[in-house]
Design a protein around this motif. Structure first.
Motif, PDB file in Angstrom:
ATOM      1  N   GLU A 206       0.830  -1.323   0.095  1.00 44.81           N
ATOM      2  CA  GLU A 206      -0.128   0.042   0.057  1.00 44.81           C
ATOM      3  C   GLU A 206       0.908   1.299   0.017  1.00 44.81           C
ATOM      4  O   GLU A 206       1.614   1.470   0.951  1.00 44.81           O
ATOM      5  N   CYS A 207       0.781   1.948  -1.150  1.00 39.31           N
ATOM      6  CA  CYS A 207       1.737   3.143  -1.361  1.00 39.31           C
ATOM      7  C   CYS A 207       0.916   4.451  -1.238  1.00 39.31           C
ATOM      8  O   CYS A 207       0.266   4.762  -2.382  1.00 39.31           O
ATOM      9  N   GLY A 208       0.858   5.148  -0.195  1.00 45.03           N
ATOM     10  CA  GLY A 208       0.266   6.580  -0.101  1.00 45.03           C
ATOM     11  C   GLY A 208       0.869   7.431  -0.877  1.00 45.03           C
ATOM     12  O   GLY A 208       2.053   7.264  -1.319  1.00 45.03           O
ATOM     13  N   HIS A 209       0.510   8.821  -0.966  1.00 44.76           N
ATOM     14  CA  HIS A 209       1.002   9.626  -1.622  1.00 44.76           C
ATOM     15  C   HIS A 209       2.349  10.331  -1.169  1.00 44.76           C
ATOM     16  O   HIS A 209       3.194  10.483  -1.751  1.00 44.76           O
ATOM     17  N   GLU A 210       2.432  10.259   0.189  1.00 48.75           N
ATOM     18  CA  GLU A 210       3.522  10.713   0.834  1.00 48.75           C
ATOM     19  C   GLU A 210       4.797   9.656   0.497  1.00 48.75           C
ATOM     20  O   GLU A 210       5.819   9.979   0.390  1.00 48.75           O
ATOM     21  N   MET A 211       4.135   8.325   0.616  1.00 48.95           N
ATOM     22  CA  MET A 211       5.581   7.464   0.321  1.00 48.95           C
ATOM     23  C   MET A 211       5.581   7.338  -0.918  1.00 48.95           C
ATOM     24  O   MET A 211       7.179   7.373  -1.617  1.00 48.95           O
ATOM     25  N   HIS A 212       4.917   7.537  -2.047  1.00 48.80           N
ATOM     26  CA  HIS A 212       5.091   7.581  -3.383  1.00 48.80           C
ATOM     27  C   HIS A 212       6.079   8.883  -3.581  1.00 48.80           C
ATOM     28  O   HIS A 212       6.778   8.780  -4.674  1.00 48.80           O
ATOM     29  N   ALA A 213       5.836   9.855  -2.864  1.00 48.34           N
ATOM     30  CA  ALA A 213       6.756  11.140  -3.221  1.00 48.34           C
ATOM     31  C   ALA A 213       8.053  10.921  -2.786  1.00 48.34           C
ATOM     32  O   ALA A 213       8.928  11.156  -3.655  1.00 48.34           O
ATOM     33  N   CYS A 214       8.180   9.941  -1.581  1.00 48.33           N
ATOM     34  CA  CYS A 214       9.612   9.572  -1.247  1.00 48.33           C
ATOM     35  C   CYS A 214      10.463   8.801  -2.293  1.00 48.33           C
ATOM     36  O   CYS A 214      11.547   8.907  -2.709  1.00 48.33           O
ATOM     37  N   LEU A 215       9.456   7.929  -3.011  1.00 45.74           N
ATOM     38  CA  LEU A 215       9.855   7.102  -3.854  1.00 45.74           C
ATOM     39  C   LEU A 215      10.561   7.839  -5.120  1.00 45.74           C
ATOM     40  O   LEU A 215      11.632   7.774  -5.690  1.00 45.74           O
ATOM     41  N   GLY A 216       9.769   8.894  -5.481  1.00 41.78           N
ATOM     42  CA  GLY A 216       9.993   9.875  -6.719  1.00 41.78           C
ATOM     43  C   GLY A 216      11.165  10.427  -6.557  1.00 41.78           C
ATOM     44  O   GLY A 216      12.036  10.659  -7.349  1.00 41.78           O
ATOM     45  N   ARG A 217      11.420  10.858  -5.176  1.00 43.24           N
ATOM     46  CA  ARG A 217      12.708  11.815  -5.220  1.00 43.24           C
ATOM     47  C   ARG A 217      13.970  10.719  -5.056  1.00 43.24           C
ATOM     48  O   ARG A 217      14.825  11.200  -5.554  1.00 43.24           O
ATOM     49  N   ILE A 244       5.335  12.662  -9.872  1.00 43.80           N
ATOM     50  CA  ILE A 244       5.070  11.886  -8.927  1.00 43.80           C
ATOM     51  C   ILE A 244       4.544  13.178  -7.950  1.00 43.80           C
ATOM     52  O   ILE A 244       3.760  13.335  -6.972  1.00 43.80           O
ATOM     53  N   LEU A 245       5.517  13.987  -7.671  1.00 41.85           N
ATOM     54  CA  LEU A 245       5.680  15.115  -6.695  1.00 41.85           C
ATOM     55  C   LEU A 245       4.453  16.121  -6.978  1.00 41.85           C
ATOM     56  O   LEU A 245       3.684  16.380  -5.962  1.00 41.85           O
ATOM     57  N   ALA A 246       4.069  16.437  -8.188  1.00 37.91           N
ATOM     58  CA  ALA A 246       2.917  17.153  -8.574  1.00 37.91           C
ATOM     59  C   ALA A 246       1.792  16.722  -8.081  1.00 37.91           C
ATOM     60  O   ALA A 246       0.653  17.185  -7.569  1.00 37.91           O
ATOM     61  N   ASN A 247       1.530  15.220  -8.561  1.00 33.87           N
ATOM     62  CA  ASN A 247       0.310  14.466  -8.135  1.00 33.87           C
ATOM     63  C   ASN A 247       0.144  14.431  -6.777  1.00 33.87           C
ATOM     64  O   ASN A 247      -0.925  14.665  -6.030  1.00 33.87           O
ATOM     65  N   ALA A 248       1.279  14.142  -5.962  1.00 34.51           N
ATOM     66  CA  ALA A 248       1.094  14.009  -4.303  1.00 34.51           C
ATOM     67  C   ALA A 248       0.769  15.443  -3.861  1.00 34.51           C
ATOM     68  O   ALA A 248       0.023  15.334  -2.904  1.00 34.51           O
ATOM     69  N   GLU A 249       1.131  16.582  -4.589  1.00 35.11           N
ATOM     70  CA  GLU A 249       0.904  17.798  -3.853  1.00 35.11           C
ATOM     71  C   GLU A 249      -1.006  18.186  -4.156  1.00 35.11           C
ATOM     72  O   GLU A 249      -1.344  18.774  -3.447  1.00 35.11           O
ATOM     73  N   ARG A 250      -1.249  17.531  -5.269  1.00 33.38           N
ATOM     74  CA  ARG A 250      -2.886  17.848  -5.458  1.00 33.38           C
ATOM     75  C   ARG A 250      -3.499  17.238  -4.734  1.00 33.38           C
ATOM     76  O   ARG A 250      -4.692  17.223  -4.685  1.00 33.38           O
ATOM     77  N   HIS A 251      -2.854  15.966  -4.052  1.00 33.89           N
ATOM     78  CA  HIS A 251      -3.653  15.118  -3.448  1.00 33.89           C
ATOM     79  C   HIS A 251      -3.560  15.725  -1.729  1.00 33.89           C
ATOM     80  O   HIS A 251      -4.244  14.896  -0.953  1.00 33.89           O
ATOM     81  N   ARG A 252      -2.875  16.438  -1.510  1.00 29.73           N
ATOM     82  CA  ARG A 252      -2.851  17.004  -0.093  1.00 29.73           C
ATOM     83  C   ARG A 252      -4.059  17.370   0.440  1.00 29.73           C
ATOM     84  O   ARG A 252      -4.909  18.086  -0.156  1.00 29.73           O
TER      85      ARG A 252
END
Length: 252
Positions: A206-217, A244-252
């Motif tokens: 289960e990969c939430g947006h915050e974890m996904h952003a970490c992976l993107g970095r 990924i970072l843009a997608n994570a930001e829009r889901h904040r």
């Protein structure tokens, strides 16, 4: 400047007895002796010892090393070029051997009974456990990592083929967006990044947006990710990270 046999042994990581032996067989005679008759080595002697140890590391017997070094038609630069070529070839062989062992370890870890050919066919350049390893390093013994291990243990050869095909399909769509000049912050790129995140959740953990952003970095900060991702197309890792970072930001 000259050095004692003990100093040279310390520099080179060999024993004094080895240096005595090299002197006795004429392979490395010290350039001078002290008033008390002790061996003294100069910089030229150290250069010769370095070449000797290079050839020994490559498996050459001492007799052959002596012939190579005393060949009047070969200068020191030629020796270095030859040793560089031999070492590079050896490194490549060892790299391939290490890759083969890693593939075997992955198949055994996941309980997949594959032939060597099938292991390479299934995994290729794609490491299905790459995300899990990074998650373990960053988040330790978390539930997400445990879940990834449970899922991986149940996957078959066909499952891994499907996962690889899905990853390739996502990569190709990202490449198409890049090729069209679509910004990574566009709706299309962010929507594709969301599909990428959902694929990780569906196939690994289960990969939430915050974890996904970490992976993107990490796709950019960790050269292993960058090199692997950019095999599909130069710059893909950076584009994927930005989307990924843009997608994570829009889901904040």
């Amino acid at each position: 400047m000259s050095y004692s046999v003990g100093q040279v042994a310390g520099f080179a990581g060999v024993t004094v007895r080895t240096l005595h032996h090299y002197d006795e067989i004429g392979l490395l005679r010290p350039g001078a002796r002290s008033a008390a008759g002790h061996r003294r080595y100069d910089d030229a002697d150290l250069d010769r010892l370095q070449r000797i140890l290079f050839y020994r590391e490559l498996g050459f017997p001492l007799e052959e090393v002596a012939v190579l070094l005393d060949d009047p038609d070969i200068d020191p630069q030629a020796h270095l070029r030859r040793q560089h070529r031999l070492l590079t070839d050896r490194i490549e062989r060892l790299r391939k051997m290490a890759a083969a062992v890693e593939q075997a370890m992955e198949a055994r870890k996941m309980g997949i009974n594959l032939t060597p050919e099938e292991k390479f066919e299934v995994f290729g350049d794609f490491d299905p456990d790459e995300h899990q390893e990074e998650v373990e390093q960053r988040w330790g013994n978390t539930e997400a990592y445990k879940e990834s291990q449970r899922r991986a243990a149940s996957y078959t050869k066909e499952d891994w083929k499907r996962i690889q095909e899905e990853a390739d399909e996502i990569s190709n769509r990202f490449l198409a967006l890049m090729g069209a000049g679509t910004p990574p912050t566009s709706e299309a790129a962010m929507d594709l990044a969301e599909e990428h995140r959902q694929g990780i959740s569906r196939n690994h953990y289960e990969c939430g947006h915050e974890m996904h952003a970490c992976l993107g970095r990490m796709y950019v900060s960790d050269h292993r990710f960058t090199e692997n991702i950019d095999k599909a197309g130069p710059g893909l890792a950076g584009y994927l990270r930005d989307a990924i970072l843009a997608n994570a930001e829009r889901h904040r």
